[in-house]
Design an enzyme around this catalytic site. Structure first.
Site, mmCIF file in Angstrom:
data_model
loop_
_atom_site.group_PDB
_atom_site.id
_atom_site.type_symbol
_atom_site.label_atom_id
_atom_site.label_comp_id
_atom_site.label_asym_id
_atom_site.label_seq_id
_atom_site.Cartn_x
_atom_site.Cartn_y
_atom_site.Cartn_z
ATOM 1 N N HIS A 272 -7.285 0.360 5.424
ATOM 2 C CA HIS A 272 -7.355 1.325 6.518
ATOM 3 C C HIS A 272 -8.111 0.811 7.732
ATOM 4 C CE1 HIS A 272 -6.398 3.464 2.853
ATOM 5 N NE2 HIS A 272 -5.899 4.430 3.579
ATOM 6 N N HIS B 251 0.841 -1.192 0.000
ATOM 7 C CA HIS B 251 0.000 0.000 0.000
ATOM 8 C C HIS B 251 0.881 1.248 0.000
ATOM 9 C CE1 HIS B 251 -3.831 2.078 0.652
ATOM 10 N NE2 HIS B 251 -3.133 2.917 1.391
ATOM 11 N N ALA B 252 0.632 2.152 -0.935
ATOM 12 C CA ALA B 252 1.469 3.339 -1.084
ATOM 13 C C ALA B 252 1.411 4.210 0.161
ATOM 14 C CB ALA B 252 1.011 4.144 -2.303
ATOM 15 N N HIS C 8 2.860 14.567 0.380
ATOM 16 C CA HIS C 8 3.125 14.362 1.806
ATOM 17 C C HIS C 8 4.562 14.737 2.145
ATOM 18 C CE1 HIS C 8 -0.650 12.432 2.640
ATOM 19 N NE2 HIS C 8 -0.406 11.351 1.934
ATOM 20 N N TYR D 130 -9.570 11.486 3.886
ATOM 21 C CA TYR D 130 -9.626 11.326 2.435
ATOM 22 C C TYR D 130 -10.861 12.011 1.855
ATOM 23 C CZ TYR D 130 -6.087 7.861 3.577
ATOM 24 O OH TYR D 130 -4.960 7.247 4.072
ATOM 25 N N HIS E 57 0.715 12.318 -5.355
ATOM 26 C CA HIS E 57 0.041 12.376 -4.057
ATOM 27 C C HIS E 57 1.023 12.096 -2.921
ATOM 28 C CE1 HIS E 57 -3.260 11.583 -1.126
ATOM 29 N NE2 HIS E 57 -2.404 10.704 -0.657
ATOM 30 N N GLU E 58 1.796 11.018 -3.034
ATOM 31 C CA GLU E 58 2.716 10.659 -1.960
ATOM 32 C C GLU E 58 3.826 11.699 -1.789
ATOM 33 O OE1 GLU E 58 1.874 8.475 0.069
ATOM 34 O OE2 GLU E 58 0.305 7.535 -1.124
ATOM 35 N N GLU F 240 -3.538 14.869 2.836
ATOM 36 C CA GLU F 240 -3.975 14.059 1.705
ATOM 37 C C GLU F 240 -4.275 14.919 0.475
ATOM 38 O OE1 GLU F 240 -3.724 10.905 1.801
ATOM 39 O OE2 GLU F 240 -3.312 10.815 3.948
#
Length: 613
Positions: free
Chosen positions: A512, A354-355, A388, A522, A384-385, A412
């Site tokens: 999750h 999971h990313a 962060h 999210y 997206h990552e 997010e």
């Protein structure tokens, strides 16, 4: 998803009036407290917070390293190390939360109060103040994570598949029965999670109640600079703004799926079968674009194909996403990011694919962990990552208490905000396409985006709606699965394709839930990213339609964005929101503005159809 620096620590004998150490000194301290209980002051709070900060940093590094190793080398030994670190972290967090609560009635500065509240609310899964229960909770967390990370399914043909392989089949197959087998197969991993989840919920509730909250769900909802009940109402208000657009999209997609699979399998007055939407959890529908694409809306390119044509491997995909951030004026990622991150799935061991994005030292040791697939969807996930990671770096000079996003939805949203600028205009600038399609092709591009973004919004809301009801006792263990599907039908208009056993525990098949990661972030992110995008486009001087805007290379937009990111969580999220958008209240009309041309088109296509579910 983000793996934040852990805001927990070891309980110190900083102040005898706050918390006692073990052994003889503890007894003496308790006796002294019985005799004399001096009033605490702001000076006491300062001593406590300064000493605690040092321990937060040390314990955060220790815990993050243990969790990183476990996620990348899943064995019994690394599971034990992760569980031990989690237990230490959780026990410390509870003790510090209890100590911080002793200052609730003390006249302290605004900054001190915010730091103290951070200590009280930083634990996602607070343990009871009992070492045996704390150890049990940590062990459960590691076991649930391991069950998910090692999950596989052996097909009727005898082939053992990983989640990644099954996910790929769900994305590409149009065989009803094959999709059904994949859908059912992955959910064979979760029934054994149920008793562990039940116990985890009991212990988490006990821990939250020890900190003064009604239950764990109330504790989660209290972390948004507003009363818990007000936060729940705010989510309902935002969903009400977006629901008409979702309903239009649902009606159209159901009709097109009925043409593909037959209305005997996709009844036009019933929820959509969950396995037909191109995603293991039916949370985003972008993979079925080809089945629902508007006529003559093909933009003339496919990002997945273009990545292959231009020889983008996994590293080049990450470097491409990094370039977007540096074009805005952000510094390049550190060399350690490239040497310490995980980009591809190892062939020789189990990992959690999971990313996720990681900040291991609250400074420069930032990383991502992904089993990257060379697709357009994954290209967006990488943006997206990295969002962060760049956020983590932006607030690194804040005190450790404030090294977090303004609220968890912000974290997010940032990467997704950047991904909204991955427009045809941008793709042409970086050489992935040769020409920008004219506006007649926008409906197709907006449809593709809506299948990802708008389709997700009700799923983003219902996951925590389910957990909040579990934690409050409204949903009991014998009703876990039934209630899960009732909520999925209510919010998404989605149904299980086959009858589900009462003890199936389908929620556990979503990362999750066994991972204990709150999900409302999210939902918030899918609202906030459109507001942030709209604001940044205005700052950049954009003159295109909002859905055509790209802020690539805009230093003005980058400066405005960084100003908000640098704040971390040092101010209420409403203040950070105002810095960029000019308003302290979230507003989903930015979502509607972005998709306005598509909604007009959908309403026209849906004329005469029976919509609703």
């Amino acid at each position: 998803m983000i793996k934040l620096f852990k805001q927990t620590s070891v309980a110190l004998c900083v102040l005898a009036s706050l918390t006692a150490c073990n052994g003889e000194n503890a007894t003496q301290t308790q006796q002294a407290q019985t005799q004399v209980a001096p009033a605490l002051t702001a000076k006491d709070a300062n001593v406590f917070l300064n000493a605690t900060e040092k321990e937060l940093i040390a314990l955060g590094i220790e815990g993050s390293r243990a969790e990183w190793i476990y996620s990348n080398f899943i064995t019994d030994d690394t599971a034990a190390l992760s569980a031990a670190a989690n237990q230490k972290s959780t026990e410390a967090g509870v003790r510090f939360a209890m100590a911080a609560a002793k200052f609730d009635d003390v006249d302290v500065t605004e900054t001190q109060r915010r730091k103290l509240n951070t200590l009280k609310q930083s634990l996602v899964m607070p343990a009871p103040q009992d070492s045996e229960k704390s150890a049990e909770l940590a062990k459960i967390g590691s076991e649930l994570g391991g069950m998910y990370g090692k999950g596989t399914y052996t097909t009727q043909a005898g082939k053992t598949l990983s989640l990644g392989e099954m996910t790929s089949t769900m994305a590409t197959s149009r065989d009803y029965d094959e999709l059904l087998e994949m859908w059912q197969g992955w959910r064979t991993i979760s029934p054994e999670m149920k008793p562990l989840f039940v116990r985890q919920s009991e212990l988490g509730n006990e821990g939250a109640q020890g900190l003064g909250y009604k239950d764990l769900g109330a504790m989660w909802r209290s972390n948004y600079d507003m009363p818990a009940d007000d936060f729940a109402k705010e989510l309902d208000r935002l969903w009400g703004q977006v629901k008409p657009l979702y309903d239009d999209l649902h009606c159209y997609v159901r009709s097109e799926l009925g043409k593909t699979y037959g209305e005997d399998k996709v009844a036009q007055d019933q929820p959509i079968p969950a396995h037909l939407l191109g995603n293991m959890w039916a949370q985003s529908w972008g993979n079925i674009y080809e089945l629902v694409a508007p006529e003559n809306a093909d933009p003339g390119y496919d990002v997945t194909e273009q990545l292959a044509t231009n020889n983008y491997d996994e590293i080049k995909m990450v470097a491409g996403a990094e370039t977007f951030f540096t074009s805005l004026g952000f510094e390049a990622l550190p060399e350690t990011f490239w040497t310490r991150s995980l980009f591809t799935k190892p062939a020789d061991r189990d990992v959690v694919c999971h990313a996720s994005a990681w900040d291991l030292d609250a400074k420069d040791d930032i990383r991502i962990k992904m089993c990257i697939q060379k697709t357009g969807e994954e290209f967006n996930v990488i943006h997206h990552e990295l969002g962060h990671n760049f956020y983590q770096r932006a607030y690194q000079d804040q005190p450790v208490y404030f090294q977090n996003s303004a609220n968890d939805g912000f974290h997010e949203a940032i990467g997704d905000t950047i991904a909204l600028s991955v427009t045809p205009k941008y793709l042409k600038e970086i050489g992935l396409i040769d020409t920008i399609p004219d506006e007649s092709k926008d409906i197709g591009l907006l449809m593709k985006m809506a299948l990802e973004k708008i389709a997700f919004i009700p799923f983003g809301l219902m996951v925590d709606q389910w957990r909040w009801k579990v934690y409050s006792g409204e949903i009991t263990p014998e009703n876990y699965n039934t209630a899960w599907w009732e909520l999925r039908q209510k919010y998404q208009g989605i149904a299980a394709p086959v009858a589900r056993e009462v003890d199936a525990f389908d929620p556990g098949a979503k990362y999750h839930v066994p991972g204990g990661v709150p999900y409302s972030r999210y939902f918030l992110a899918h609202i906030q990213q459109f507001e942030f995008h709209k604001a940044l486009c205005e700052i950049s001087g954009n003159t295109d339609a909002i859905h055509r805007c790209s802020i690539y290379n805009s230093k003005a937009a980058g400066k405005a964005l960084n100003t908000m990111l640098e704040m971390g969580s040092s101010q209420p999220w409403q203040e950070a929101y105002k810095v960029l958008t000019g308003s302290k209240q979230m507003d989903a009309t930015a979502v509607l503005d972005y998709f306005a041309p598509l909604q007009v088109w959908l309403k026209e296509k849906n004329k005469g159809k029976q919509c609703g579910f």
